[in-house]
Scaffold this active site. Structure first.
Site, PDB file in Angstrom:
ATOM      1  N   CYS A 160       0.750  -1.201  -0.045  1.00 29.81           N
ATOM      2  CA  CYS A 160      -0.013  -0.026  -0.036  1.00 29.81           C
ATOM      3  C   CYS A 160       0.944   1.156  -0.025  1.00 29.81           C
ATOM      4  O   CYS A 160       0.607   2.383  -0.221  1.00 29.81           O
ATOM      5  CB  CYS A 160      -0.822   0.079   1.169  1.00 29.81           C
ATOM      6  SG  CYS A 160      -2.134  -1.428   1.232  1.00 29.81           S
ATOM      7  N   HIS A 239      12.820   1.244   4.824  1.00 28.58           N
ATOM      8  CA  HIS A 239      12.309  -0.117   4.312  1.00 28.58           C
ATOM      9  C   HIS A 239      13.007  -0.939   5.646  1.00 28.58           C
ATOM     10  O   HIS A 239      14.358  -0.884   6.008  1.00 28.58           O
ATOM     11  CB  HIS A 239      13.149  -0.518   3.043  1.00 28.58           C
ATOM     12  CG  HIS A 239      12.630  -1.796   2.415  1.00 28.58           C
ATOM     13  ND1 HIS A 239      12.350  -3.032   3.191  1.00 28.58           N
ATOM     14  CD2 HIS A 239      12.098  -1.947   1.305  1.00 28.58           C
ATOM     15  CE1 HIS A 239      11.753  -4.071   2.361  1.00 28.58           C
ATOM     16  NE2 HIS A 239      11.518  -3.397   1.377  1.00 28.58           N
ATOM     17  N   HIS A 324      -1.523  19.843   6.838  1.00 23.71           N
ATOM     18  CA  HIS A 324      -2.348  18.929   6.626  1.00 23.71           C
ATOM     19  C   HIS A 324      -1.502  17.461   6.630  1.00 23.71           C
ATOM     20  O   HIS A 324      -0.561  17.259   6.232  1.00 23.71           O
ATOM     21  CB  HIS A 324      -3.031  18.890   5.199  1.00 23.71           C
ATOM     22  CG  HIS A 324      -3.549  20.094   5.092  1.00 23.71           C
ATOM     23  ND1 HIS A 324      -4.812  20.713   5.625  1.00 23.71           N
ATOM     24  CD2 HIS A 324      -3.229  21.526   4.205  1.00 23.71           C
ATOM     25  CE1 HIS A 324      -4.753  21.959   5.432  1.00 23.71           C
ATOM     26  NE2 HIS A 324      -3.979  22.265   4.450  1.00 23.71           N
ATOM     27  N   HIS A 328      -2.244   6.973   5.086  1.00 26.59           N
ATOM     28  CA  HIS A 328      -2.836   5.782   4.367  1.00 26.59           C
ATOM     29  C   HIS A 328      -3.903   5.175   5.265  1.00 26.59           C
ATOM     30  O   HIS A 328      -3.888   4.790   6.329  1.00 26.59           O
ATOM     31  CB  HIS A 328      -1.589   4.687   4.066  1.00 26.59           C
ATOM     32  CG  HIS A 328      -2.276   3.284   3.630  1.00 26.59           C
ATOM     33  ND1 HIS A 328      -3.408   3.347   2.624  1.00 26.59           N
ATOM     34  CD2 HIS A 328      -2.367   2.069   4.146  1.00 26.59           C
ATOM     35  CE1 HIS A 328      -3.479   2.097   2.542  1.00 26.59           C
ATOM     36  NE2 HIS A 328      -2.940   1.465   3.409  1.00 26.59           N
ATOM     37  N   ASN A 361     -10.267   0.889   2.359  1.00 30.88           N
ATOM     38  CA  ASN A 361      -8.996   0.902   1.991  1.00 30.88           C
ATOM     39  C   ASN A 361      -8.826   0.757   0.445  1.00 30.88           C
ATOM     40  O   ASN A 361      -8.840  -0.336  -0.210  1.00 30.88           O
ATOM     41  CB  ASN A 361      -8.409  -0.106   2.711  1.00 30.88           C
ATOM     42  CG  ASN A 361      -6.866  -0.249   2.399  1.00 30.88           C
ATOM     43  OD1 ASN A 361      -6.162   0.326   1.532  1.00 30.88           O
ATOM     44  ND2 ASN A 361      -6.074  -1.108   3.379  1.00 30.88           N
TER      45      ASN A 361
END
Length: 431
Positions: A160, A239, A324, A328, A361
């Site tokens: 995602c 990562h 702002h 996700h 989602n």
């Protein structure tokens, strides 16, 4: 002559490392809004699951429990092929779903900007779990008859957070290819990835994911600044996949009956929290005021020097860095944790919560539905800073920072929220 050649090479190397970076502008973006005939209420979703031949009564009960706590509303969108009894889980139907979403979003963004398909020099497409051959990027090239020299990339399996990865890749390419437009397309496919088993850890994705996608048009042309919406300030990718727990917390695999699905481990929230911490630690110095950086460093020094946990870690006030936040919309629990971790206010979480409620989602495209929400509400002012945060399998936490170049007038905007924005926000009731 030899010394001259070396000198020229040396100077060229210095220039290549120090040459001015090209500014990247966001001309416009578009989020796909499916038709009302694919709208899925919670009742219809559970009815379809109950009427199918795949799920036990216990699994349907579990799905109901998850759905009631998910934060999703009654008007999300499903796949047409999955709304049939029996479902039609074929490559043809999967292509139809993804092409409808991609072409719908691309048509809209090209219409908004007036850019012709032949002017696009860079194309980046991301879809985590649906990667047919020819690729989705090739499908777009064919449909829009893009030029032979177009630079294309098709990102798969990146979860995602891949939408922000795509923006980062496009940014890097725009540093190399001057005077160019880059089209970024983010989507995910439900039809081909519907889980038909009864493993509870793999059933959750059926509840949360819905149809959606976005197309974003970027430019490095200085002449485009005056009619662009945003300027790209920063991208940052973290990562944590070197850690086994992080790597396996979102994992596509077969269940006990050889049905393929995506397993969400119990470690997911902990892993996401650790990835977020690493990401904001790296991002902070480039966006936070000096006062916040000094507080963070002072607290860190005390904890190290005293070797005690009495001094609590200082969480920087990112509300001083951004107006702002587009986090996700992975699920209610993820948003709850981020709200707490970053100390955000309900209004700052509103775009993410309302996107989850209205559209579910939609994977990597969710941050663009959130940006569209802010624009539809008329909250985006000139020089406002926006922080997009994405999470994805691997495990990855990625950030993208934008600065508004103008005040966005909602009366002239076209996006999925415009004809219903006055209905939001709503209070989300959880059972």
């Amino acid at each position: 002559m030899f010394l001259l050649s070396i000198s020229i090479g040396f100077l060229a190397a210095i220039y290549s490392t120090r040459r001015p970076r090209r500014n990247v502008y966001l001309l416009n973006f578009a989020c796909f809004k499916p038709g009302k005939d694919t709208m899925v209420s919670k009742e219809l979703f559970l009815q379809l699951c109950n009427d199918s031949e795949y799920f036990t009564p216990e699994s349907v009960g579990f799905l109901k429990k998850i759905l009631e706590r998910s934060g999703l509303g009654e008007r999300t969108y499903g796949s047409t092929a999955l709304m049939q009894i029996p479902i039609i889980k074929t490559m043809t139907e999967a292509r139809n779903e993804t092409e409808t979403v991609m072409f719908g979003a691309i048509d809209e963004v090209l219409g908004k900007t007036g850019v012709k398909p032949g002017d696009i020099g860079i194309l980046v497409v991301n879809s985590s779990l649906f990667n047919p051959s020819p690729s989705l990027a090739a499908t777009i090239v064919n449909h829009y008859k893009l030029r032979q020299s177009v630079v294309t990339y098709n990102l798969g399996g990146m979860g995602c957070s891949a939408g922000i990865i795509s923006i980062d890749l496009a940014k890097q390419l725009l540093q190399v290819h001057g005077d160019s437009y880059a089209l970024v397309v983010s989507t995910e496919n439900l039809t081909y990835n519907w889980y038909k088993g009864n493993n509870r850890a793999m059933l959750v994705t059926n509840c949360l994911f819905r149809v959606g996608g976005a197309a974003v048009l970027l430019s490095n042309r200085s002449s485009d600044r005056c009619h662009s919406k945003y300027e790209l300030v920063r991208t940052l990718r973290t990562h944590t996949g070197a850690d086994d727990r992080s790597h396996s917390c979102v994992y596509q695999q077969e269940d006990e009956t050889n049905e393929v699905g995506v397993l969400l481990s119990k470690d997911l929230m902990v892993v996401a929290g650790e990835a977020l911490k690493a990401n904001i630690t790296a991002l902070g110095p480039s966006v936070l005021p000096v006062s916040e950086q000094l507080l963070f460093l002072a607290t860190l020094f005390l904890r190290k020097a005293l070797k005690t946990k009495i001094v609590k870690p200082y969480v920087p006030n990112f509300k001083l860095a951004f107006e702002h936040f587009c986090i996700h919309a992975g699920g209610r629990s993820v948003l709850d944790e981020l709200e707490k971790s970053l100390g955000l206010l309900p209004m700052q979480m509103e775009p993410s919560r309302m996107t989850l409620y209205r559209f579910g989602n939609t994977s990597s495209s969710s941050v663009w539905y959130e940006m569209a929400y802010l624009e539809a509400k008329g909250r985006m002012k000139k020089r406002d800073r926006v922080w997009q945060i994405g999470f994805g399998s691997g495990f990855k936490c990625n950030s993208c920072v934008w600065r508004a170049l103008k005040q966005i007038d909602p009366t002239v905007e076209i996006n999925p929220w415009m004809d219903e924005i006055d209905e939001y926000p709503v209070e989300v009731h959880l059972k």
